[in-house]
Each structure stands twice: as C-alpha cells, then as structure tokens.
Scaffold this motif. Structure first.
Motif, PDB file in Angstrom:
ATOM      1  N   SER A  32      23.827  12.622 -77.106  1.00 57.76           N
ATOM      2  CA  SER A  32      25.110  12.152 -76.536  1.00 57.76           C
ATOM      3  C   SER A  32      25.217  10.592 -76.301  1.00 57.76           C
ATOM      4  CB  SER A  32      24.946  12.681 -74.985  1.00 57.76           C
ATOM      5  OG  SER A  32      26.079  12.175 -74.091  1.00 57.76           O
ATOM      6  N   CYS A  33      26.040  10.098 -76.485  1.00 50.60           N
ATOM      7  CA  CYS A  33      26.408   8.635 -76.151  1.00 50.60           C
ATOM      8  C   CYS A  33      26.081   8.181 -74.858  1.00 50.60           C
ATOM      9  CB  CYS A  33      27.703   8.275 -76.622  1.00 50.60           C
ATOM     10  SG  CYS A  33      28.093   6.366 -77.093  1.00 50.60           S
ATOM     11  N   GLN A  34      26.054   9.132 -73.757  1.00 44.56           N
ATOM     12  CA  GLN A  34      25.963   8.675 -72.410  1.00 44.56           C
ATOM     13  C   GLN A  34      24.617   8.482 -72.212  1.00 44.56           C
ATOM     14  OE1 GLN A  34      27.717  12.160 -70.831  1.00 44.56           O
ATOM     15  NE2 GLN A  34      29.812  11.072 -70.339  1.00 44.56           N
ATOM     16  N   CYS A  46      32.639   7.351 -78.708  1.00 49.93           N
ATOM     17  CA  CYS A  46      31.261   6.477 -78.907  1.00 49.93           C
ATOM     18  C   CYS A  46      31.612   5.368 -79.699  1.00 49.93           C
ATOM     19  CB  CYS A  46      30.324   7.202 -79.228  1.00 49.93           C
ATOM     20  SG  CYS A  46      28.617   6.463 -79.165  1.00 49.93           S
ATOM     21  N   ASP A  59      30.719  13.853 -76.187  1.00 50.81           N
ATOM     22  CA  ASP A  59      31.145  12.987 -75.204  1.00 50.81           C
ATOM     23  C   ASP A  59      32.411  13.262 -74.504  1.00 50.81           C
ATOM     24  OD1 ASP A  59      28.568  11.344 -75.733  1.00 50.81           O
ATOM     25  OD2 ASP A  59      29.852  10.801 -77.524  1.00 50.81           O
ATOM     26  N   TYR A  76      35.703   8.017 -73.059  1.00 51.12           N
ATOM     27  CA  TYR A  76      35.721   8.303 -74.478  1.00 51.12           C
ATOM     28  C   TYR A  76      37.479   8.655 -74.853  1.00 51.12           C
ATOM     29  CZ  TYR A  76      31.021   8.343 -73.532  1.00 51.12           C
ATOM     30  OH  TYR A  76      29.639   7.867 -73.291  1.00 51.12           O
ATOM     31  N   TYR A  79      21.509  11.154 -81.690  1.00 53.10           N
ATOM     32  CA  TYR A  79      22.725  11.007 -81.436  1.00 53.10           C
ATOM     33  C   TYR A  79      23.371  10.511 -82.856  1.00 53.10           C
ATOM     34  CZ  TYR A  79      27.597  10.207 -79.803  1.00 53.10           C
ATOM     35  OH  TYR A  79      28.886  10.282 -79.931  1.00 53.10           O
TER      36      TYR A  79
END
Length: 227
Positions: free
Chosen positions: A18-20, A58, A136, A141, A202
């Motif tokens: 995940s980009c989080q 992302c 995401d 996003y 990711y």
C-alpha cells in the motif's frame, strides 16, 4: 487521429502492499540510491516548460508513468486539490486534509500536447473508481484532472465525453475536473520513489504492473529506452 481503446484492469493486489504509511514514523529505504544520478533541474530551466497537474492514485506510480512520456522534462510528486496550506505526507495519506496525491508535469508543448497528456492520464488509471486506485482507498487517491484555463477544461471534458460515447468503460467516469489552484511538493524521499526503491513491495506489486499496462497501450508515446 484514431484513439486507441484503453484497456485498464484494476487488479486485486496484496493488502500488505500500500502507498499508505503504516505508522507516523516513516523511514523510507532509498534502495540503490548511490547508483542513481539525479539531475536537479533549476527553477529557471523548468520555467521554460508548460505545466500540467493530475491526480490518479499513489503519486509514486503516476510520477513514473508521466516521466516515461516523450516531451515530459520533469515530474514532481506532491499534493493538490485541497485548501490546507503546506500539507505533510502523513496528513494527506491518512485523509486529514482535502488534498489528493498529485503530480506536477513539466512538458514541452512542441513535443507533446496537453491533449495527449490527458490521454496518458485517463489511459493509466481507472477513472471509474471513486476514491480508490488499486489497493489504496480514500479521497486522497481520487481521480482529478486539473485545468489552468478554459481551453484545458474543454480538452478534458471533450475527451471524457468521447471515452463515454465509445463505451470504453463499463461504469461512469467519476474523475473530477477541477480548476488548478496550488501545488505543494511532497517530501524529498517521495521524488523518484520507484527508481530509488525497485525492491519495495508496493513498487513490485502495484507500480510496475500498472506502468507495464500503460506501456502496452501507449507505446508510441514513450521515450526511447522506456519500452
């Protein structure tokens, strides 16, 4: 010009990719950084180019895609679309602002037009996915095509109408068409993240597959060596 049919499939990806951020103390690993020579472009040089702004998930992914396009000189990851001043990555990624992860694209209009950049934008993500791209989720996003003037707005809306009239997508396009206001550059470690972190989970599971799907449909738009 005949517009190629865009075939973008949103894959079900690893939940762990995940980009989080996982926590508020992010310590990014800049893999192989010593092997990457980053040419810093002065503001004076970049002022010679036009700019365009897009948000489509992302920014690690979006930056890498636009940087592969002919006529694009530089792409900067950052935040836009909200009202909060000087947002941080933690604030945006956790949905604590109204900003979205976005990119600033510096391009040569004699090589690539704004229309083609809009085609790249729609052809490299799922514009029917509301507040989500891949793994995401959240308004940070969301899909946004920014315009700086009436001409750019018309190009965006006309292209959206064309995509819908051709039945390219099974669902309605939910991309926001938003007047550009301000762009905040993201922290330095986010810039060229895909290049600097090729072994990041990711990047391997989300960014690179997304980039490869884009390349299949836009081969003629790619810089030499990006095939």
């Amino acid at each position: 010009m005949k517009i190629a049919t865009i075939t973008f499939l949103v894959s079900v990806l690893l939940a762990s990719a995940s980009c989080q951020p996982k926590n508020t103390s992010i310590k990014p690993v800049l893999a192989q950084q010593e092997a990457i020579e980053k040419i810093e472009l002065s503001s004076e040089v970049l002022q010679e180019y036009e700019t365009a702004y897009f948000a489509s998930g992302c920014f690690w992914c979006v930056e890498a895609i636009f940087e592969s396009v002919k006529g694009v000189k530089e792409v900067v990851s950052g935040y836009s679309g909200g009202t909060e001043k000087n947002p941080t990555y933690e604030q945006v990624a956790y949905g604590r602002t109204r900003h979205a992860e976005a990119v600033e694209v510096f391009y040569d209009p004699e090589v690539i037009s704004f229309t083609k950049l809009v085609q790249v934008f729609f052809g490299s993500h799922d514009p029917t996915s509301l507040n989500r791209q891949g793994p995401d989720s959240g308004a940070q996003y969301r899909s946004i095509a920014f315009y700086k003037n009436a001409a750019e707005k018309k190009i965006i809306t006309n292209y959206m109408t064309l995509l819908e009239s051709k039945g390219v997508y099974d669902r309605p396009i939910v991309t926001q068409v938003k007047e550009f206001d301000v762009f905040y550059k993201a922290e330095d470690y986010h810039q060229d993240f895909e290049k600097r972190n090729p072994n990041n989970s990711y990047i391997r599971n989300v960014s690179i597959p997304r980039y490869n799907r884009f390349k299949e449909n836009f081969k003629s738009y790619l810089k030499e060596g990006s095939h």
